[in-house]
Design an enzyme around this catalytic site. Structure first.
Site, PDB file in Angstrom:
ATOM      1  N   HIS A  16       0.896  -1.053   0.045  1.00 18.23           N
ATOM      2  CA  HIS A  16      -0.066   0.089   0.039  1.00 18.23           C
ATOM      3  C   HIS A  16       0.644   1.338  -0.161  1.00 18.23           C
ATOM      4  O   HIS A  16       1.676   1.448   0.894  1.00 18.23           O
ATOM      5  CB  HIS A  16      -0.916  -0.137   1.229  1.00 18.23           C
ATOM      6  N   ARG A  17       0.961   2.113  -1.101  1.00 18.33           N
ATOM      7  CA  ARG A  17       1.668   3.202  -1.417  1.00 18.33           C
ATOM      8  C   ARG A  17       3.265   2.693  -1.382  1.00 18.33           C
ATOM      9  O   ARG A  17       3.980   3.148  -0.885  1.00 18.33           O
ATOM     10  CB  ARG A  17       1.393   4.231  -0.253  1.00 18.33           C
ATOM     11  N   GLU A  43       0.066  -0.749  -4.734  1.00 22.24           N
ATOM     12  CA  GLU A  43      -0.925   0.409  -4.809  1.00 22.24           C
ATOM     13  C   GLU A  43      -0.216   1.583  -4.790  1.00 22.24           C
ATOM     14  O   GLU A  43       0.602   1.918  -3.962  1.00 22.24           O
ATOM     15  CB  GLU A  43      -2.044   0.173  -3.692  1.00 22.24           C
ATOM     16  N   ASP A  45      -1.098   5.889  -5.553  1.00 21.73           N
ATOM     17  CA  ASP A  45      -1.897   6.984  -5.882  1.00 21.73           C
ATOM     18  C   ASP A  45      -1.475   8.225  -6.588  1.00 21.73           C
ATOM     19  O   ASP A  45      -0.378   8.618  -6.839  1.00 21.73           O
ATOM     20  CB  ASP A  45      -2.249   7.915  -4.307  1.00 21.73           C
ATOM     21  N   HIS A  58      -0.491  11.119  -2.205  1.00 20.95           N
ATOM     22  CA  HIS A  58      -1.658  10.774  -1.869  1.00 20.95           C
ATOM     23  C   HIS A  58      -2.514  11.836  -1.466  1.00 20.95           C
ATOM     24  O   HIS A  58      -3.761  11.799  -1.769  1.00 20.95           O
ATOM     25  CB  HIS A  58      -1.315   9.881  -0.600  1.00 20.95           C
ATOM     26  N   GLU A 113      -4.356   4.190  -8.293  1.00 23.05           N
ATOM     27  CA  GLU A 113      -5.669   4.633  -7.586  1.00 23.05           C
ATOM     28  C   GLU A 113      -5.595   6.294  -8.112  1.00 23.05           C
ATOM     29  O   GLU A 113      -4.829   7.164  -8.091  1.00 23.05           O
ATOM     30  CB  GLU A 113      -5.634   4.948  -6.159  1.00 23.05           C
ATOM     31  N   LYS A 115      -6.617   9.660  -8.325  1.00 21.53           N
ATOM     32  CA  LYS A 115      -7.085  10.210  -7.164  1.00 21.53           C
ATOM     33  C   LYS A 115      -7.569  12.011  -7.398  1.00 21.53           C
ATOM     34  O   LYS A 115      -6.991  12.833  -6.656  1.00 21.53           O
ATOM     35  CB  LYS A 115      -6.001  10.316  -6.052  1.00 21.53           C
ATOM     36  N   ASP A 236       0.508  -2.017   4.320  1.00 23.53           N
ATOM     37  CA  ASP A 236       1.725  -1.228   4.194  1.00 23.53           C
ATOM     38  C   ASP A 236       3.060  -2.169   4.237  1.00 23.53           C
ATOM     39  O   ASP A 236       4.007  -1.594   4.329  1.00 23.53           O
ATOM     40  CB  ASP A 236       1.712  -0.065   5.592  1.00 23.53           C
TER      41      ASP A 236
HETATM   42  O1  G3P Z   1      -6.435   1.644  -2.855  1.00 20.35           O
HETATM   43  C1  G3P Z   1      -6.644   1.628  -1.321  1.00 20.35           C
HETATM   44  C2  G3P Z   1      -6.331   2.763  -0.648  1.00 20.35           C
HETATM   45  O2  G3P Z   1      -4.966   3.327  -0.840  1.00 20.35           O
HETATM   46  C3  G3P Z   1      -7.466   3.616  -0.465  1.00 20.35           C
HETATM   47  O3  G3P Z   1      -7.412   4.586   0.346  1.00 20.35           O
HETATM   48  O4  G3P Z   1      -6.693   6.845   1.217  1.00 20.35           O
HETATM   49  O5  G3P Z   1      -5.074   4.981   1.331  1.00 20.35           O
HETATM   50  O6  G3P Z   1      -5.561   6.016  -0.849  1.00 20.35           O
HETATM   51  P1  G3P Z   1      -6.037   5.660   0.583  1.00 20.35           P
HETATM   52 MG    MG Z   2      -4.545   4.895  -2.240  1.00 15.42          MG
END
Ligand code: G3P
Ligand code: MG
Length: 247
Positions: A16-17, A43, A45, A58, A113, A115, A236
């Site tokens: 995640h990120r 993932e 953003d 993000h 993602e 955004k 994460d």
């Molecule tokens: O894509 C899953 C998650 O990243 C969505 O929320 O705020 O962490 O971008 P956020």
């Molecule tokens: Mg995200």
């Protein structure tokens, strides 16, 4: 065939990120570390900056994740480049992330993602598709967004690239239950871990959907996601996911 649809017989492990538990989020260091930790992908953003490039960050502003201040959409790429995104890392462009993760022994999956929640008509979807096409990396990309209309636009722009609808348990019922789903061509659902039960996942699978859940960091949650039958776990720490799954 898109590699997101190639199930490994176990949930996909997605940073995640990037591996954001151990490196500055959404930086090349975090994406490279996720690879080193054995993730199947990451993932990330994306947003559009003032000069029109697609940058990987993000928040709407640079305030939390860098040593600068201001809105991403009001800053040029050159200005964004000057900022420290943690440990001397720079805010990467989507171009750079695709290049840096290319050529891996196993295709490294990218969940992009989209955004543009604050500026839903800034043309970000078209720019992102252009970058992906330029690299010819369609087979390792999955798009997602909390905005069903953005997912719908992506379906129109790039019907060959799979898409996921993001939502979480705290959202109003029309979003939490994805009432727009019939109008939004998509292969994946991306519910948060708070929604995940075996019955919930089974219901989505019966509708022909694949399920990637986020942000899954606690060992008990990782195990629950896996036993509920999700296709992908976004967390994460890819290392923690691997350890909890025993792989
Ligand atoms: O894509 C899953 C998650 O990243 C969505 O929320 O705020 O962490 O971008 P956020
Ligand atoms: Mg995200």
């Amino acid at each position: 065939m898109n590699h997101w649809l190639n199930q490994a017989g176990r949930p996909l492990i997605i940073g995640h990120r990037g591996a954001s538990a151990h490196a500055p989020e959404n930086t090349l260091a975090a994406f490279m570390l996720a690879q080193a930790q054995g993730a199947d992908g990451v993932e990330l953003d994306v947003m559009r900056c003032a000069t029109g490039e697609v940058v990987v960050i993000h928040d709407d502003t640079v305030n939390r994740t860098t040593d600068g201040e201001g809105r991403v959409r009001a800053l040029s790429l050159a200005a964004l480049r000057r900022l420290d995104a943690g440990n001397g890392e720079r805010i990467p462009t989507l171009d750079e992330v695709i290049t840096a993760t290319a050529g891996a022994p196993r295709p490294f999956l990218l969940n992009i993602e989209v955004k543009n929640y604050a500026t839903p008509f800034d043309g970000l979807e078209r720019l992102v598709v252009e970058v992906v096409r330029r690299h010819g990396c369609e087979d390792r990309v999955l798009f997602s967004s909390f905005n069903p209309l953005a997912v719908r636009r992506l379906a129109q722009l790039a019907p060959d690239i799979p898409r996921g609808i993001l939502y979480h348990h705290g959202m109003p019922v029309h979003l939490r239950e994805v009432w727009m789903a019939p109008l939004v061509p998509h292969e994946f659902r991306h519910p948060d871990i708070g929604l995940i039960t075996p019955a919930f996942v089974a219901k989505l699978k019966a509708q022909g959907k694949r399920v990637n859940t986020w942000t899954v960091n606690e060992r008990a949650d990782i195990v629950r996601a896996a036993t509920s039958g999700v296709h992908g776990i976004i967390g994460d720490s890819p290392l923690a996911i691997r350890e909890a799954l025993g792989i």
